[in-house]
Design a protein around this motif. Structure first.
Motif, PDB file in Angstrom:
ATOM      1  N   ALA A   1      -8.664 -21.307  26.164  1.00 23.80           N
ATOM      2  CA  ALA A   1      -9.104 -21.329  27.558  1.00 23.80           C
ATOM      3  C   ALA A   1      -7.976 -21.809  28.466  1.00 23.80           C
ATOM      4  O   ALA A   1      -7.735 -21.247  29.547  1.00 23.80           O
ATOM      5  N   ALA A   2      -7.248 -22.836  28.024  1.00 27.39           N
ATOM      6  CA  ALA A   2      -6.184 -23.410  28.846  1.00 27.39           C
ATOM      7  C   ALA A   2      -4.989 -22.477  28.961  1.00 27.39           C
ATOM      8  O   ALA A   2      -4.391 -22.334  30.034  1.00 27.39           O
ATOM      9  N   GLN A   3      -4.606 -21.818  27.856  1.00 27.99           N
ATOM     10  CA  GLN A   3      -3.386 -21.009  27.843  1.00 27.99           C
ATOM     11  C   GLN A   3      -3.627 -19.543  28.184  1.00 27.99           C
ATOM     12  O   GLN A   3      -2.772 -18.905  28.818  1.00 27.99           O
ATOM     13  N   LEU A   4      -4.756 -18.994  27.761  1.00 35.39           N
ATOM     14  CA  LEU A   4      -4.999 -17.559  27.911  1.00 35.39           C
ATOM     15  C   LEU A   4      -6.161 -17.223  28.836  1.00 35.39           C
ATOM     16  O   LEU A   4      -6.338 -16.057  29.194  1.00 35.39           O
ATOM     17  N   GLY A   5      -6.941 -18.236  29.185  1.00 32.66           N
ATOM     18  CA  GLY A   5      -8.063 -17.972  30.075  1.00 32.66           C
ATOM     19  C   GLY A   5      -9.174 -17.173  29.436  1.00 32.66           C
ATOM     20  O   GLY A   5      -9.937 -16.483  30.123  1.00 32.66           O
ATOM     21  N   THR A   6      -9.307 -17.254  28.116  1.00 34.62           N
ATOM     22  CA  THR A   6     -10.350 -16.531  27.415  1.00 34.62           C
ATOM     23  C   THR A   6     -10.720 -17.297  26.156  1.00 34.62           C
ATOM     24  O   THR A   6     -10.153 -18.358  25.867  1.00 34.62           O
ATOM     25  N   SER A   7     -11.670 -16.773  25.399  1.00 36.42           N
ATOM     26  CA  SER A   7     -12.075 -17.399  24.144  1.00 36.42           C
ATOM     27  C   SER A   7     -11.497 -16.614  22.967  1.00 36.42           C
ATOM     28  O   SER A   7     -11.131 -15.441  23.119  1.00 36.42           O
ATOM     29  N   PRO A   8     -11.397 -17.232  21.776  1.00 37.23           N
ATOM     30  CA  PRO A   8     -10.917 -16.485  20.601  1.00 37.23           C
ATOM     31  C   PRO A   8     -11.750 -15.234  20.320  1.00 37.23           C
ATOM     32  O   PRO A   8     -11.202 -14.186  19.976  1.00 37.23           O
ATOM     33  N   SER A   9     -13.054 -15.325  20.479  1.00 37.23           N
ATOM     34  CA  SER A   9     -13.910 -14.170  20.205  1.00 37.23           C
ATOM     35  C   SER A   9     -13.652 -13.034  21.188  1.00 37.23           C
ATOM     36  O   SER A   9     -13.554 -11.862  20.788  1.00 37.23           O
ATOM     37  N   ASN A  10     -13.536 -13.363  22.470  1.00 35.27           N
ATOM     38  CA  ASN A  10     -13.242 -12.328  23.455  1.00 35.27           C
ATOM     39  C   ASN A  10     -11.865 -11.730  23.234  1.00 35.27           C
ATOM     40  O   ASN A  10     -11.657 -10.520  23.406  1.00 35.27           O
ATOM     41  N   TYR A  11     -10.915 -12.553  22.844  1.00 33.89           N
ATOM     42  CA  TYR A  11      -9.570 -12.045  22.575  1.00 33.89           C
ATOM     43  C   TYR A  11      -9.620 -11.041  21.430  1.00 33.89           C
ATOM     44  O   TYR A  11      -9.001  -9.978  21.488  1.00 33.89           O
ATOM     45  N   ARG A  12     -10.358 -11.365  20.388  1.00 36.55           N
ATOM     46  CA  ARG A  12     -10.465 -10.446  19.248  1.00 36.55           C
ATOM     47  C   ARG A  12     -11.127  -9.140  19.664  1.00 36.55           C
ATOM     48  O   ARG A  12     -10.693  -8.062  19.260  1.00 36.55           O
ATOM     49  N   ARG A  13     -12.150  -9.209  20.480  1.00 34.49           N
ATOM     50  CA  ARG A  13     -12.813  -7.983  20.933  1.00 34.49           C
ATOM     51  C   ARG A  13     -11.842  -7.063  21.664  1.00 34.49           C
ATOM     52  O   ARG A  13     -11.905  -5.847  21.547  1.00 34.49           O
TER      53      ARG A  13
END
Length: 324
Positions: free
Chosen positions: A300-312
């Motif tokens: 959230a701090a570095q990419l502005g997203t969650s691991p699950s959303n990033y994987r999607r």
């Protein structure tokens, strides 16, 4: 294979380096990925353009070509005190209104500001022009501490070499982490540099006689990210005192040990999320985060997203992956 058309603006005294960067970065992986970039150069007045290095280039396309582009890149403007011509800023506003991604490299952010594209948005530029930028564009949320910043479909980058960081970001958005790593290795540059441009403001990194030990420590740490790495552990590997290692680490990387480790661990997690179907819990352990909460907080701090959303968004087998 999908095709993305990139228009790079050329003008008298344009940075020859910045003209080259989009092709060097975005075109480096063409033919080996699912996305191919087509680079085209345009000018307000087509014809011969003199670069800042005195090299003459032929630019056959005019501003009307911007309407056919998917991404428009504006290199560093030659003089931040001189507003961009109305014809150019009007063309950029029209392109932005039609949903195109507009990128300002270094002082190119001034052209985006002249076009009114930075009002109410986060943006950055070269630190040497920060005061001029803040004065000319008071409605912009100026970010002097970053190498690049993306706000919706507007992207700006900091000083000269940050253009590479910015274009690697564009590549990562369209081709993913693995392709970006490949191109970064070809260019012999990190795929993501930790820290912001504050580390470069009139404070050159000194050349230390024994600084060759520190890069070895960084490589060692990357190979042991899954382990609980402390400052004392890294200082011991470097055969330095805690105090000396802390000082030299900051001089070499521009950031702290803890922030550097968090950045590297997020990068490891990104790679695993993209290329494997490991569970979030397993990736948390492989990346060296103590808990999945810590992993999510850093994403959230570095990419502005969650691991699950990033994987999607980026995993090639996202449909088969089991998400936590």
């Amino acid at each position: 294979m999908s095709h993305i058309r990139v228009a790079v603006l050329a003008f008298d005294d344009v940075s020859l380096f910045h003209l080259s960067v989009p092709g060097l970065v975005l075109g480096a992986n063409n033919g080996s990925g699912s996305v191919q970039f087509t680079i085209q150069y345009v000018a307000q007045t087509p014809g011969q353009i003199r670069t800042d290095q005195g090299v003459m280039i032929e630019v056959p396309e005019g501003l009307q070509a911007l309407q056919q582009a998917d991404i428009i890149i504006v290199p560093a403007w030659s003089d931040p005190q001189v507003p961009a011509p109305e014809e150019l800023t009007t063309a950029l506003r029209q392109a932005h209104a039609s949903g195109k991604l507009i990128v300002g490299l270094c002082l190119g952010a001034f052209v985006l500001g002249d076009a009114g594209l930075l009002d109410g948005r986060e943006a950055t530029t070269h630190w040497v022009a920060r005061d001029v930028f803040a004065r000319r564009f008071p409605q912009t949320l100026f970010r002097p501490d970053v190498l690049y910043v993306a706000d919706d479909n507007v992207v700006t980058s900091a000083g000269t070499v940050a253009a590479i960081d910015c274009c690697l970001h564009l590549l990562r958005e369209h081709q993913g982490y693995e392709a970006t790593n490949h191109v970064a290795r070809l260019l012999v540059t990190p795929p993501h540099r930790p820290g912001g441009q504050a580390q470069y403001i009139e404070r050159p990194v000194p050349k230390l006689a024994d600084s060759n030990r520190l890069p070895g420590v960084l490589e060692w740490a990357r190979e042991h990210l899954h382990e609980p790495l402390s400052l004392d552990t890294l200082a011991s590997v470097a055969s330095m005192s805690r105090r000396t290692f802390t000082r030299r680490f900051k001089e070499a990387t521009g950031t702290t040990v803890n922030r550097w480790l968090n950045t590297e661990r997020v990068a490891r997690a990104q790679h695993l999320l993209e290329t494997t179907d490991l569970s979030i819990e397993r990736i948390t352990a492989e990346a060296g985060f103590g808990t999945t909460l810590a992993l999510r907080q850093q994403f959230a701090a570095q990419l502005g997203t969650s691991p699950s959303n990033y994987r999607r968004n980026f995993c090639k087998t996202a449909g088969e992956a089991v998400l936590a």
